[in-house]
Design a protein around this motif. Structure first.
Motif, PDB file in Angstrom:
ATOM      1  N   GLU A  49       0.809  -1.216   0.000  1.00 39.96           N
ATOM      2  CA  GLU A  49       0.000   0.000   0.000  1.00 39.96           C
ATOM      3  C   GLU A  49       0.844   1.268   0.000  1.00 39.96           C
ATOM      4  OE1 GLU A  49      -3.376   1.105   0.389  1.00 39.96           O
ATOM      5  OE2 GLU A  49      -3.826  -0.855  -0.418  1.00 39.96           O
ATOM      6  N   TYR A  50       0.171   2.386  -0.276  1.00 38.09           N
ATOM      7  CA  TYR A  50       0.865   3.676  -0.159  1.00 38.09           C
ATOM      8  C   TYR A  50       1.067   4.009   1.319  1.00 38.09           C
ATOM      9  CZ  TYR A  50      -3.751   5.782   0.805  1.00 38.09           C
ATOM     10  OH  TYR A  50      -4.969   6.104   1.334  1.00 38.09           O
ATOM     11  N   PRO A  51       2.202   4.624   1.665  1.00 35.04           N
ATOM     12  CA  PRO A  51       2.421   5.035   3.056  1.00 35.04           C
ATOM     13  C   PRO A  51       1.582   6.275   3.363  1.00 35.04           C
ATOM     14  CG  PRO A  51       4.326   5.552   1.715  1.00 35.04           C
ATOM     15  CD  PRO A  51       3.351   4.851   0.823  1.00 35.04           C
ATOM     16  N   PHE A  52       0.767   6.198   4.356  1.00 32.55           N
ATOM     17  CA  PHE A  52      -0.221   7.234   4.681  1.00 32.55           C
ATOM     18  C   PHE A  52       0.401   8.626   4.834  1.00 32.55           C
ATOM     19  CE2 PHE A  52      -2.554   9.705   7.854  1.00 32.55           C
ATOM     20  CZ  PHE A  52      -3.792   9.788   7.250  1.00 32.55           C
ATOM     21  N   MET A 103     -10.064  11.598  -1.987  1.00 35.67           N
ATOM     22  CA  MET A 103     -10.171  11.314  -3.410  1.00 35.67           C
ATOM     23  C   MET A 103      -9.047  10.369  -3.859  1.00 35.67           C
ATOM     24  SD  MET A 103     -10.101  14.079  -6.508  1.00 35.67           S
ATOM     25  CE  MET A 103     -11.458  15.040  -5.874  1.00 35.67           C
ATOM     26  N   LEU A 104      -7.830  10.632  -3.378  1.00 36.63           N
ATOM     27  CA  LEU A 104      -6.703   9.768  -3.718  1.00 36.63           C
ATOM     28  C   LEU A 104      -6.985   8.327  -3.302  1.00 36.63           C
ATOM     29  CD1 LEU A 104      -3.119  10.040  -4.004  1.00 36.63           C
ATOM     30  CD2 LEU A 104      -3.697   8.846  -1.921  1.00 36.63           C
ATOM     31  N   ASP A 105      -7.485   8.144  -2.100  1.00 34.57           N
ATOM     32  CA  ASP A 105      -7.759   6.793  -1.619  1.00 34.57           C
ATOM     33  C   ASP A 105      -8.865   6.127  -2.434  1.00 34.57           C
ATOM     34  OD1 ASP A 105      -7.050   4.827   0.630  1.00 34.57           O
ATOM     35  OD2 ASP A 105      -9.242   4.881   0.691  1.00 34.57           O
ATOM     36  N   ALA A 106      -9.901   6.876  -2.772  1.00 29.14           N
ATOM     37  CA  ALA A 106     -10.996   6.320  -3.574  1.00 29.14           C
ATOM     38  C   ALA A 106     -10.481   5.874  -4.943  1.00 29.14           C
ATOM     39  CB  ALA A 106     -12.116   7.344  -3.730  1.00 29.14           C
ATOM     40  N   ALA A 113      -4.786  -0.192  -7.201  1.00 31.89           N
ATOM     41  CA  ALA A 113      -3.385   0.205  -7.336  1.00 31.89           C
ATOM     42  C   ALA A 113      -2.494  -0.443  -6.288  1.00 31.89           C
ATOM     43  CB  ALA A 113      -3.278   1.729  -7.243  1.00 31.89           C
ATOM     44  N   SER A 114      -1.227  -0.498  -6.621  1.00 33.12           N
ATOM     45  CA  SER A 114      -0.200  -0.890  -5.668  1.00 33.12           C
ATOM     46  C   SER A 114       0.780   0.279  -5.568  1.00 33.12           C
ATOM     47  CB  SER A 114       0.521  -2.166  -6.122  1.00 33.12           C
ATOM     48  OG  SER A 114       1.291  -1.909  -7.273  1.00 33.12           O
ATOM     49  N   TYR A 115       1.730   0.165  -4.690  1.00 32.74           N
ATOM     50  CA  TYR A 115       2.671   1.246  -4.413  1.00 32.74           C
ATOM     51  C   TYR A 115       3.345   1.785  -5.681  1.00 32.74           C
ATOM     52  CZ  TYR A 115       6.460   3.821  -2.225  1.00 32.74           C
ATOM     53  OH  TYR A 115       7.329   4.816  -1.847  1.00 32.74           O
ATOM     54  N   MET A 116       3.634   0.926  -6.614  1.00 29.74           N
ATOM     55  CA  MET A 116       4.327   1.338  -7.836  1.00 29.74           C
ATOM     56  C   MET A 116       3.466   2.249  -8.711  1.00 29.74           C
ATOM     57  SD  MET A 116       7.224   0.153  -7.271  1.00 29.74           S
ATOM     58  CE  MET A 116       8.067   0.483  -8.802  1.00 29.74           C
ATOM     59  N   GLU A 117       2.172   2.306  -8.470  1.00 28.44           N
ATOM     60  CA  GLU A 117       1.264   3.138  -9.254  1.00 28.44           C
ATOM     61  C   GLU A 117       0.879   4.433  -8.539  1.00 28.44           C
ATOM     62  OE1 GLU A 117      -1.227  -0.311 -11.487  1.00 28.44           O
ATOM     63  OE2 GLU A 117      -1.051  -0.392  -9.300  1.00 28.44           O
ATOM     64  N   ASN A 119       2.253   7.417  -8.324  1.00 28.49           N
ATOM     65  CA  ASN A 119       2.315   8.648  -9.126  1.00 28.49           C
ATOM     66  C   ASN A 119       1.155   8.741 -10.107  1.00 28.49           C
ATOM     67  OD1 ASN A 119       4.589   9.672  -7.869  1.00 28.49           O
ATOM     68  ND2 ASN A 119       5.997   8.701  -9.303  1.00 28.49           N
ATOM     69  N   GLU A 120       0.758   7.635 -10.682  1.00 29.80           N
ATOM     70  CA  GLU A 120      -0.381   7.620 -11.602  1.00 29.80           C
ATOM     71  C   GLU A 120      -1.672   8.015 -10.872  1.00 29.80           C
ATOM     72  OE1 GLU A 120      -3.067   4.258 -13.778  1.00 29.80           O
ATOM     73  OE2 GLU A 120      -0.900   3.931 -13.764  1.00 29.80           O
ATOM     74  N   VAL A 121      -1.853   7.506  -9.663  1.00 31.20           N
ATOM     75  CA  VAL A 121      -3.040   7.839  -8.878  1.00 31.20           C
ATOM     76  C   VAL A 121      -3.004   9.312  -8.461  1.00 31.20           C
ATOM     77  CG1 VAL A 121      -4.347   7.313  -6.770  1.00 31.20           C
ATOM     78  CG2 VAL A 121      -3.350   5.450  -8.105  1.00 31.20           C
ATOM     79  N   MET A 122      -1.823   9.823  -8.122  1.00 33.39           N
ATOM     80  CA  MET A 122      -1.697  11.252  -7.788  1.00 33.39           C
ATOM     81  C   MET A 122      -2.089  12.115  -8.981  1.00 33.39           C
ATOM     82  SD  MET A 122      -0.807  12.173  -4.687  1.00 33.39           S
ATOM     83  CE  MET A 122      -0.015  13.749  -4.872  1.00 33.39           C
ATOM     84  N   LYS A 123      -1.656  11.739 -10.167  1.00 33.40           N
ATOM     85  CA  LYS A 123      -1.988  12.513 -11.368  1.00 33.40           C
ATOM     86  C   LYS A 123      -3.493  12.509 -11.625  1.00 33.40           C
ATOM     87  CE  LYS A 123       2.400  11.885 -13.738  1.00 33.40           C
ATOM     88  NZ  LYS A 123       3.121  11.179 -14.806  1.00 33.40           N
ATOM     89  N   SER A 124      -4.123  11.363 -11.477  1.00 31.49           N
ATOM     90  CA  SER A 124      -5.568  11.309 -11.720  1.00 31.49           C
ATOM     91  C   SER A 124      -6.335  12.058 -10.638  1.00 31.49           C
ATOM     92  CB  SER A 124      -6.058   9.867 -11.862  1.00 31.49           C
ATOM     93  OG  SER A 124      -5.839   9.129 -10.691  1.00 31.49           O
ATOM     94  N   THR A 125      -5.816  12.074  -9.420  1.00 32.52           N
ATOM     95  CA  THR A 125      -6.428  12.854  -8.342  1.00 32.52           C
ATOM     96  C   THR A 125      -6.347  14.342  -8.682  1.00 32.52           C
ATOM     97  OG1 THR A 125      -5.866  11.181  -6.686  1.00 32.52           O
ATOM     98  CG2 THR A 125      -6.297  13.412  -5.874  1.00 32.52           C
ATOM     99  N   ARG A 126      -5.193  14.771  -9.125  1.00 29.98           N
ATOM    100  CA  ARG A 126      -5.013  16.180  -9.512  1.00 29.98           C
ATOM    101  C   ARG A 126      -5.972  16.559 -10.643  1.00 29.98           C
ATOM    102  NH1 ARG A 126       0.420  19.664 -10.847  1.00 29.98           N
ATOM    103  NH2 ARG A 126      -0.651  21.329 -11.961  1.00 29.98           N
ATOM    104  N   THR A 127      -6.066  15.716 -11.644  1.00 33.13           N
ATOM    105  CA  THR A 127      -6.947  15.985 -12.778  1.00 33.13           C
ATOM    106  C   THR A 127      -8.396  16.121 -12.336  1.00 33.13           C
ATOM    107  OG1 THR A 127      -5.455  14.832 -14.288  1.00 33.13           O
ATOM    108  CG2 THR A 127      -7.740  15.089 -15.010  1.00 33.13           C
TER     109      THR A 127
END
Length: 152
Positions: A49-52, A103-106, A113-117, A119-127
């Motif tokens: 998982e992502y580190p909180f 939103m990021l968690d949702a 996603a896994s930890y390696m993704e 940055n991709e989740v951050m980008k979609s959250t920003r969008t």
């Protein structure tokens, strides 16, 4: 809590004091959502998982960039809209941070996603945040469609 080492202060280099303030605001004002995300109690989770806490620091940094807050006058649409929201609510940045974290968690769960993704989740959250911020009927952070995901 998801620190990268034994000394949490080293994790704040990227986001600075504002990231700590954002985490504290989230814990105090939306304790149910904060605890849910901290303990990752909702949804099917990846083994890695992502580190909180580090995610929270990254969200602060992402918001500063997205809202163009390092400029004397923001030029992005979301930055200009944010200044309007800030004029109505001095805690608009903190509330937006809480929305972004939720939103990021949702999105993390939807994408499985896994930890390696991360940055991709951050980008979609920003969008998604950028899209919601420029909606005509958004006059406060609480008007954002994603605000309804937060629990006090």
């Amino acid at each position: 809590m998801g620190w990268q080492g034994t000394d949490p202060s080293t994790d704040f280099r990227g986001g600075g004091y504002i990231s700590l303030e954002n985490l504290i605001f989230f814990a105090r004002n939306y304790p149910a959502s904060f605890q849910m995300l901290l303990n990752k109690v909702q949804g099917q989770r990846a083994d890695w998982e992502y580190p909180f806490a580090v995610a929270g620091i990254n969200i602060s940094f992402m918001l500063i960039q997205m809202l163009d807050l390092q400029s004397t006058v923001p030029s992005s649409k979301s930055g200009i809209r944010f200044l309007e929201l800030l004029g109505r609510d001095e805690n608009a940045f903190d509330h937006l941070y809480c929305v972004a974290f939720r939103m990021l968690d949702a999105q993390w769960l939807v994408k499985r996603a896994s930890y390696m993704e991360f940055n991709e989740v951050m980008k979609s959250t920003r969008t998604q945040l950028e899209r919601e911020l420029v909606l005509e009927d958004v006059l406060a952070v609480k008007d954002l469609p994603s605000y309804t995901m937060l629990d006090k």
